[in-house]
Each structure stands twice: as C-alpha cells, then as structure tokens.
Write an enzyme that holds these catalytic residues in place. Structure first.
Site, PDB file in Angstrom:
ATOM      1  N   LYS A  69       0.826  -1.221   0.000  1.00  0.00           N
ATOM      2  CA  LYS A  69       0.000   0.000   0.000  1.00  0.00           C
ATOM      3  C   LYS A  69       0.858   1.269   0.000  1.00  0.00           C
ATOM      4  O   LYS A  69       0.447   2.304  -0.498  1.00  0.00           O
ATOM      5  CB  LYS A  69      -0.895  -0.036   1.233  1.00  0.00           C
ATOM      6  CG  LYS A  69      -2.018   0.974   1.239  1.00  0.00           C
ATOM      7  CD  LYS A  69      -2.982   0.598   2.363  1.00  0.00           C
ATOM      8  CE  LYS A  69      -3.945   1.693   2.673  1.00  0.00           C
ATOM      9  NZ  LYS A  69      -4.825   1.300   3.808  1.00  0.00           N
ATOM     10  N   ASP A 189      -6.984   7.544  13.330  1.00  0.00           N
ATOM     11  CA  ASP A 189      -6.704   6.230  12.727  1.00  0.00           C
ATOM     12  C   ASP A 189      -5.208   6.096  12.464  1.00  0.00           C
ATOM     13  O   ASP A 189      -4.654   6.724  11.559  1.00  0.00           O
ATOM     14  CB  ASP A 189      -7.504   6.101  11.418  1.00  0.00           C
ATOM     15  CG  ASP A 189      -7.274   4.761  10.719  1.00  0.00           C
ATOM     16  OD1 ASP A 189      -6.401   3.987  11.159  1.00  0.00           O
ATOM     17  OD2 ASP A 189      -7.969   4.489   9.719  1.00  0.00           O
TER      18      ASP A 189
HETATM   19  N1  LIG Z   1      -0.716  -4.265  20.524  1.00  0.00           N
HETATM   20  C1  LIG Z   1      -0.119  -3.474  19.617  1.00  0.00           C
HETATM   21  N2  LIG Z   1       0.718  -2.482  20.004  1.00  0.00           N
HETATM   22  C2  LIG Z   1       1.332  -1.690  19.108  1.00  0.00           C
HETATM   23  N3  LIG Z   1       1.190  -1.805  17.786  1.00  0.00           N
HETATM   24  C3  LIG Z   1       0.358  -2.770  17.346  1.00  0.00           C
HETATM   25  C4  LIG Z   1      -0.333  -3.633  18.218  1.00  0.00           C
HETATM   26  N4  LIG Z   1      -1.090  -4.474  17.475  1.00  0.00           N
HETATM   27  C5  LIG Z   1      -0.865  -4.156  16.198  1.00  0.00           C
HETATM   28  N5  LIG Z   1       0.004  -3.115  16.097  1.00  0.00           N
HETATM   29  C6  LIG Z   1       0.512  -2.490  14.889  1.00  0.00           C
HETATM   30  O1  LIG Z   1      -0.574  -1.998  14.145  1.00  0.00           O
HETATM   31  C7  LIG Z   1      -0.235  -2.011  12.763  1.00  0.00           C
HETATM   32  C8  LIG Z   1      -1.335  -2.678  11.994  1.00  0.00           C
HETATM   33  O2  LIG Z   1      -2.523  -2.011  12.253  1.00  0.00           O
HETATM   34  P1  LIG Z   1      -3.751  -2.105  11.260  1.00  0.00           P
HETATM   35  O3  LIG Z   1      -4.080  -3.531  10.996  1.00  0.00           O
HETATM   36  O4  LIG Z   1      -4.794  -1.238  11.814  1.00  0.00           O
HETATM   37  O5  LIG Z   1      -3.081  -1.443  10.001  1.00  0.00           O
HETATM   38  P2  LIG Z   1      -3.569  -1.467   8.509  1.00  0.00           P
HETATM   39  O6  LIG Z   1      -5.034  -1.221   8.502  1.00  0.00           O
HETATM   40  O7  LIG Z   1      -3.089  -2.689   7.854  1.00  0.00           O
HETATM   41  O8  LIG Z   1      -2.766  -0.234   7.934  1.00  0.00           O
HETATM   42  P3  LIG Z   1      -3.249   1.132   7.297  1.00  0.00           P
HETATM   43  O9  LIG Z   1      -4.586   1.435   7.865  1.00  0.00           O
HETATM   44  O10 LIG Z   1      -2.189   2.086   7.709  1.00  0.00           O
HETATM   45  O11 LIG Z   1      -3.249   0.871   5.849  1.00  0.00           O
HETATM   46  C9  LIG Z   1       1.061  -2.745  12.625  1.00  0.00           C
HETATM   47  O12 LIG Z   1       2.110  -1.830  12.460  1.00  0.00           O
HETATM   48  C10 LIG Z   1       1.169  -3.470  13.945  1.00  0.00           C
HETATM   49  O13 LIG Z   1       2.509  -3.685  14.321  1.00  0.00           O
HETATM   50 MG   LIG Z   2      -6.253   0.499   8.530  1.00  0.00          MG
END
Ligand SMILES: Nc1ncnc2c1ncn2[C@@H]1O[C@H](COP(=O)(O)OP(=O)(O)OP(=O)(O)O)[C@@H](O)[C@H]1O
Ligand SMILES: [Mg+2]
Lengths: 606, 237
Positions: A69, A189
């Site tokens: 992405k 977010d």
């Molecule tokens: N308990 C936690 N503490 C800190 N960071 C976390 C935790 N759990 C997940 N993350 C981090 O959150 C991120 C993933 O979050 P999420 O799935 O919301 O992102 P995404 O939707 O894939 O990304 P984006 O929205 O930026 O495109 C990763 O960087 C992960 O390391």
């Molecule tokens: Mg996301």
C-alpha cells in the site's frame, strides 16, 4: 441488486465484511480469523497470500511483498528513503513503481489485486455466491493517484469498485450505527502505514465530515524500523557485523522489532533476540516501554500537527469534540493513547475492535449503496486542494481542501496567440503556493479551434466525485460542443495498461484454477492409491483372485494417469478403481464387523 | 473563486418552467418530475438561495440552512442513485456538486454577502479593488513599520519602540474590524427588511443601491484590514 461487500485493504492487514440483516459482520477465513495479512509470496509452488505468505517473509524475502500500500500511486522517487527496507528490485515505468519478482514485473495495483482476490474468494466461499462488487477503503489523506490505483486494483481483481471510502469515515459509520451518537467526533486512525484524522458531525443519520488531515506515510511500520535500526546499530558496534545489506536479516530485525513493540503495549519490558549469521551466536537485548517511547516519541508527535490542523479547518476547539474514536492497530500503544487524550482533553473511545471497525464501516456503506440502509448518509470531503498550474509556476486553487464531495469547479480557457490550437493544462493537488511543491496529478492538452487570440472560449469542468476521484470535461462555449480529453496521469497506470492487467489476471485465474484442480486430483488419486494398497494387504485374502487382479490393474491404470496432467483421466480412473475395489471394501467391512462382534463377546465374558 | 458566473445582472432569476428531460412533461422547479418521478437537473440559472429553498436574504438561520442542506443531500446524493440509469446518476452527481457549493457559499456570512452582491449588481469585476485613501495611507505606513521591525534588532531600544507601536496599531485595527462586522450586520438587517417590504418605487430603489454600495465597500476594506492584521499577528505574535 447483487451483494456488495466492504473491504479494508490495509497496509498490514486486510479484511472483508458484509451486512447481515442490518448488522455488519467480518468474514472469517478457513481458520476462523478475519484478518488476512497483506503479504503476497511468489513461491515455486505458485502464489500465496496472507498468513501462508507471511511465513515466506523470512524464507524468500526477495519474492515476498509486504506493505504494498505504501507504493500505491507513487513513483520511485517518492519512496527513495525506504528502499533499503525492501529486498526486491524496484523500478519505475510511466510514473508507476514496478516490482520484479521471479523475473516478472508487477505494478502495485496488481499486487494489491492478489490480496483483493483472496478476500473475494473468502467472501464467495463464506456467502456461497459470486462476489463482483465492493466498497474499498483508503486512507482519508490519499490523493487522487492513490485512490485511482486502488480502484485499478479492484478492477484487476475482478471487482467493480462501487465506492472508494475513507477509512476514518468508514469507522465512523460503524461507530455511529452502534452507538447512535449525535455530536462531533474525531476519528484518530493510526495503522500500519498511514495516519488519518477526521472530524465529523453526526446528526440525524447524516455523517458530515468537517475536516480531514493526515500523513499517508506514517504508521506502525515506521515504529518497527526505529527499533530495527537500533538493533542494526548495536549489532554493528558489538560484533562489527553490518546486517544492513542483507535483506534476509533486515526482515529478521523488522519482524523481531514488531513483535517486541506489540508486547510492550501490555508489558513494561521485553527481550529481543536475533540469531546472527555464520554461527556468530545470538544477540539479545532488553527493551523497556520507556525506552521504546523515547525512541519513537517524535513519530507519535507527528500525528498531532495534522490533528490540530483538522480542528482548525473544522473551526472547532479540542473541547468541542464530544467523542474521540481510536482506529488502527498502532493505537494500542499506551503512548499514543496518552498523547491523544492530552490533545483532546478526554478519554478516547475504544470499545470497538480497532482492527475490524473500518471493514465493518465499509460494509455499512455498501449497504447504503445497495439501498438496504436508507437513513444514513455520509458527506465526505476532499483532503487536498485541487488546482492547476498557472503562469510563473504558481498553483491556482480550484477546489480547496475539505470541500464536501462531490464538488466541481469550472474554469474558462482561451488563447494568447493567434491561431493557437492547444492549451496545455497541468493539474495539481496540495497546499503549497508553487506548482513544483505540490503533487502533479495529470496533464492534458485542450484542443482549440485556430482563431484570433482570446476568441476561443473553452470551459473546463473539474469534478471530484464521491470517491474523491477527479474527472475532467471540456466544452467549447462557441459551439456548445463537448470535447473529449485524454488525461495522462502523472503517477498512474493508463487505461490500456489496466485493461491488459485485467486480462492477464483472468488468464492467470484460469491457469490457477486449472493447476489447482490438477494438484487436487493428484492428491486425491494419491490417497486413494494408498488406501487401496492398504486394503489389499489387509483384506486381499478375503476376495476371489479375479477381483484382486482387476483391482491391481485399476491401481496401475490410475497410477499412470496420475503421472499425466489430465484432470479428467485421473478422475475417471479413480472412479473405475473405486468401482472395481468395491467387493474388497465390502469384504473388509464385513470382516471388521465380525471381528468387532467377536471382540465384544470376549469383553462381555471377561 | 470560480463561482459559475451568473450573467443575469440585477434581473431576479425565477425558477424557469421547463420540461422533464425524460418524459417531457412540464416541471416547475421540483426536483423530481411529477409524472415519471425522475430526478431533474438543478438548472444553471438557479441561484444558490433557490437551490437550498431559501429566500434571497443576508441573514439566514444556520440551523434552517443546515436542515435544508441535509434534506436536499438526501434527495440528490449519488449514494442513492446506484441502481438508477446512467443519465440519472449524472444528474445526481451534478446536482450534489452544485448543492455542496451552494451550501459552502451561503454558510459563511461574508461569502454569502459577496455572492448576493454578484447576483444583485452584476459581475464581481465592478467591485473596487483599491481601498479608500485614508486606509491606504495607514496600511502603507504600517507596512513600513513592519519592515523596519523585521529588519532590526528586536531587543534594542528602537526594536522595543517599534513593537509597542505595532501592538497599538494592531489593537486599533482589531477594533476597526469589530466595527466593520457590526456595521455589516446592521446593513444585512436593513437589506433584508427592504426586501421583505418588496417595494419597487424610486426611493426604495435608491435605498437598495445605497445599501449595496456600502456593503461592497465594507467587504473590500475588510479584506485589506484582515490581510494586514494577519501580517501583524505573524510578526509580533
Ligand atoms: N498491541 C499493539 N501495540 C502496538 N502496535 C500494534 C499492536 N497491534 C498491532 N500493532 C501495529 O498496528 C499495525 C497494523 O494495524 P492495522 O491492521 O490497523 O493497520 P492497517 O489497517 O493494515 O494499515 P493502514 O490502515 O495504515 O493501511 C502494525 O504496524 C502493527 O505492528
Ligand atoms: Mg487500517
């Protein structure tokens, strides 16, 4: 109307959701979990997506793509600073990054399409119907090129993308549906690759976005890199060992960093361990939450300026925000929660699962589009000002940022020279004065009839649709005739290129299906052969000779069919073998039944 | 700003009677044809007030404006046209875009007044672009002081004196801004009252012109004062 699913195409994780009688639900995979890691691996045995692909991050880093992405709608120069973290070959063609894997070149929308296809198949298996329509979410601060690239990815995956919707606003739909709140909310977010802030007013089912801001290149990935870089430095000074040039070890460090970061959201200290190459032993290091927080404080700080700008654009003070909603995995970090709470002066709301809420909201929007939900309406805004380059390289703004979409602006163009037959127009997006400091979206040449200077009058309409995507049309005011214009995107695939990729993807899909069927048939044949051999050795004596001979013949016929690559033949031989071996299996069954009874009698006696 | 130019001058634009694009029956400003229930395009001649179903007045109740905007958004938004024909989708997109511009323009009292000036008194080109002589002098003077302050040493005696002067000027200008806002409010009320009376005799025509001229004058002075105050705030905080 056919069903529309909602998809959160995340940097780190992707999900698909649907609306089940007024309630949005995420769709689990075979393992029961809804999250699909946004990772794609080109293995020797074909394409893997999700959890299985994630395992290949370490095994074959140069053929395993993560965080695609970050490359959507971008040129190579945009990602120069982070190339070291990506172990595969990146090039650029026509303003679009290309990734070479296994000697074949892919654009980011093609890779994203592989993730989308996986989600599509999941939804199809779960809902037991074909899925061809979707709402896909993007970060609110995505520009036109990034949105278009996402739409292209959908097309390549065989999905009609009925709407591109912003992630924080999608979250607000899910939140609003559940909490029935009225008032102003701020959605913060912070995910894997991007940060968004959106300020909304919720009133009588209308979700009006007042302002949005963000950073499309700031997320958990950046936090992981900070920790990985720290390890890299320490290993270098302790062992004189530079792991920087080794993509495999960079992945090891990155993954270890992420795991430690996640643990530190619940624990106060943790141990990081890295196995060094060439038997150099093991590097271990303790990291405390305090250390992590000072290591990444500036990254978290960088999310606050966009929050302040958004508040200012919305004309609100932090005190006027009724509710702060946290979305995205990175908001699980205690430091993030503290900073957000300080800024808004109130405890943020985190009852909703921050991983799922965006996909759930996309499903709600899908239901609005299909006419299921009629009382909710989202009025979103364009995150960046749209303009054109004027004399002296200045950007003249046509549609300011935070304008509610759909939005349009009309501009009249004429000529400066007698007989001039064209006017070149350069479309930009951004907030800076000078054209060169803003993002170039596209260029096109307006055709003008050869007339004295100043006489032609061409009206150009710039329309940003409800997806936040720009459409340009032109009209000759003297003749009233509409003019078709060919817009050349600065950072996007051309229409013909997208079409070619759709075709290719269909072709691959057919090949994929064919080869999957063959593999399955061979596997099935293999287990049937093994089962038959077992039956023969256990119960061969129970059947007449001619049956045994017939079974043996059928076994060797299937064995040779299995060596070939015709699915039909394999399946036919399998059926024949099953038929021929029926007396054998019946005999075995009777025998075991008899023995079972005997056994019972025995045990009854004792 | 690139508002669609309304060439109608001071002529009152009434919602034109026209034909439904689909079934050709007569429609008179409704957004849906009474016969075939197809959405109708918001006509190019429709002004933003009409578009939002409001009288052409300078004082508008924000809650009413918002309610009208939400109601019409529910009627026009493309989200509700996905199952409709391509023609209807195109109309919904255009209508929604026009509605959004109308709301954005009318929501802000100053933009609203500027828009109404355009409607009532022809194109924006006739708006005087130079401030009155006294304000002009004052601004030039102030700019010199600002330059001197920026170039000099802030902690020196002169620096402190310049700063004190700038602060005093800023106070005066901010008072002036407040006065202008007050006068604008009064003029808006007078204008609306005149419209409500709806008289077309010579004295009311003269009164109408006087009000328009004065509103325009204040609006343009207001911009000059605002710009210099912004400069001041940026420099002395
Ligand atoms: N308990 C936690 N503490 C800190 N960071 C976390 C935790 N759990 C997940 N993350 C981090 O959150 C991120 C993933 O979050 P999420 O799935 O919301 O992102 P995404 O939707 O894939 O990304 P984006 O929205 O930026 O495109 C990763 O960087 C992960 O390391
Ligand atoms: Mg996301």
């Amino acid at each position: 109307m056919a069903r529309i699913v909602g998809i959160d195409l995340g940097t780190t994780n992707s999900l698909v959701a649907y609306m089940d009688k007024g309630v949005p639900r995420v769709i689990p995979g075979a393992d029961g979990r809804p999250m699909v890691p946004s990772v794609v691996a080109m293995t020797d045995h074909g394409l893997l997506v999700g959890d299985e692909a994630k395992e290949h991050l370490l095994r074959s880093p140069d053929r395993t793509v993560y965080s695609i992405k970050r490359f959507m709608g971008k040129g190579l120069a945009d990602v120069q600073s982070e190339l070291a973290y990506f172990p595969y070959t990146l090039t650029e063609q026509g303003g679009v990054i290309r990734i070479t894997l296994n000697g074949k070149t892919y654009s980011p929308p093609q890779i994203s399409a592989m993730i989308l296809k996986e989600l599509k198949q999941r939804a199809e298996a779960y809902l037991e119907e074909e899925i061809t329509k979707a709402v896909i979410t993007v970060p609110a601060y995505f520009n036109d090129s990034q949105r278009q690239a996402t739409k292209d990815a959908g097309l390549i995956a065989g999905l009609e993308v009925l709407r591109i919707i912003n992630e924080p606003t999608a979250a607000s739909l899910a939140y609003g549906l559940q909490e029935k709140t009225q008032g102003t909310i701020a959605v913060y977010d912070f995910g894997g690759g991007t940060f968004d802030i959106s300020i909304l007013k919720l009133k009588q089912g209308i979700f009006e976005v007042l302002a949005t801001n963000g950073d499309t290149h700031l997320g958990g990935d950046d936090i992981d890199r900070r920790i990985a870089d720290l390890l890299l430095d320490e290993i270098r000074s302790a062992y004189g060992l530079d792991l920087g040039p080794s993509p495999d070890y960079m992945q090891v460090l990155r993954l270890e960093a992420e795991r430690a970061k996640i643990r530190l959201s619940d624990e106060l200290k943790t141990l990081l361990t890295v196995e060094l190459p060439d038997g150099r032993g093991r590097f271990t290091r303790e990291l405390t939450r305090d250390q992590l927080e000072s290591l990444v404080a500036d990254l978290i700080e960088r999310t606050l300026a966009p929050c302040r700008s958004a508040l200012k654009d919305a004309g609100l003070t932090p005190q006027q925000i009724d509710e702060v909603v946290l979305v995205g995995g990175s908001t699980r970090m205690p430091l993030v929660r503290r900073r957000v709470q300080e800024l808004f002066g109130k405890q943020p709301h985190c009852h909703l699962n921050p991983d799922e809420v965006v996909a759930l909201g996309a499903a709600v929007q899908a239901d609005i589009l299909s006419g299921g939900t009629t009382d909710m309406l989202l009025l979103d805004v364009t995150p960046l000002s749209l303009g054109i380059e004027t004399m002296g390289g200045v950007m003249s703004c046509l549609i300011p940022r935070n304008t509610t979409i759909p939005a349009n602006a009309k501009e009249m163009f004429t000529t400066y020279v007698d007989g001039q037959t064209g006017v070149d127009i350069h479309i930009l997006q951004g907030e800076r004065e000078l054209a060169k400091d803003n993002r170039s979206l596209a260029r096109f040449r307006l055709k003008v009839p050869p007339l004295p200077a100043g006489v032609p009058r061409i009206e150009v309409t710039f329309l940003i649709d409800a997806n936040g995507i720009l459409h340009v049309t032109a009209k000759d005011m003297r003749t009233g005739r509409q003019q078709s214009i060919e817009v050349k995107p600065s950072y996007g695939l051309s229409e013909t290129e997208v079409e070619r990729m759709i075709e290719e993807s269909f072709k691959f899909a057919k090949e994929d299906v064919a080869s999957r069927k063959l593999i399955e048939a061979r596997l099935d044949a293999g287990s049937l052969l093994a089962a038959t051999e077992k039956s023969l050795s256990e119960g061969g004596h129970l059947v007449p000779d001619d049956v045994r001979t017939a079974v043996r013949a059928a076994v060797s016929a299937l064995a040779s069919a299995k060596e070939g690559d015709d699915v039909r033949t394999i399946r036919t031989r399998m059926a024949e073998l099953e038929q021929t071996a029926k007396p054998l299996s019946v005999a075995l069954m009777d025998d075991s039944l008899k023995r079972g009874l005997e056994g019972k009698k025995l045990s009854d006696v004792t | 700003m690139n508002q669609p130019s309304l060439s109608s001058g001071s002529r009152n634009v009434q919602m034109a009677r026209s034909m439904c694009w689909h079934c050709q029956s007569e429609v008179a400003g409704e957004y849906f044809c009474e016969r075939c229930v197809k959405v109708q395009p918001v006509s190019k001649e429709t002004d933003y007030f009409t578009c939002l179903g409001l009288p052409r007045r300078l004082t508008i109740d924000p809650a009413l404006l918002e309610a009208k905007y939400y109601e019409r958004s529910r009627a026009f938004h493309p989200d509700f046209y996905l199952n409709k024909t391509e023609a209807e989708q195109a109309i919904s997109l255009d209508n929604a875009a026009t509605l959004n511009t109308a709301y954005r323009t009318l929501r802000d009292p100053v933009q609203r007044a500027e828009y109404l000036l355009d409607l009532e008194a022809g194109s924006a080109k006739t708006i005087r672009t130079s401030p009155p002589a006294d304000l002009f002098e004052e601004i030039l003077d102030l700019q010199d002081t600002l330059d001197a302050y920026r170039a000099g040493d802030h902690s020196s005696e002169t620096g402190r004196q310049l700063r004190a002067r700038l602060e005093a000027e800023r106070g005066a200008l901010e008072r002036r801004q407040a006065e202008m806002e007050d006068e604008l409010q009064k003029l808006f009320v007078e204008w609306d009252a005149l419209q409500d009376r709806g008289e077309a005799d010579d004295p009311s025509r003269m009164e109408r012109d006087r009000l328009l001229r004065r509103i325009r004058e204040i609006l343009s002075n207001r911009t000059y004062v605002k710009n210099i105050v912004n400069d001041l705030v940026e420099t002395i905080g």
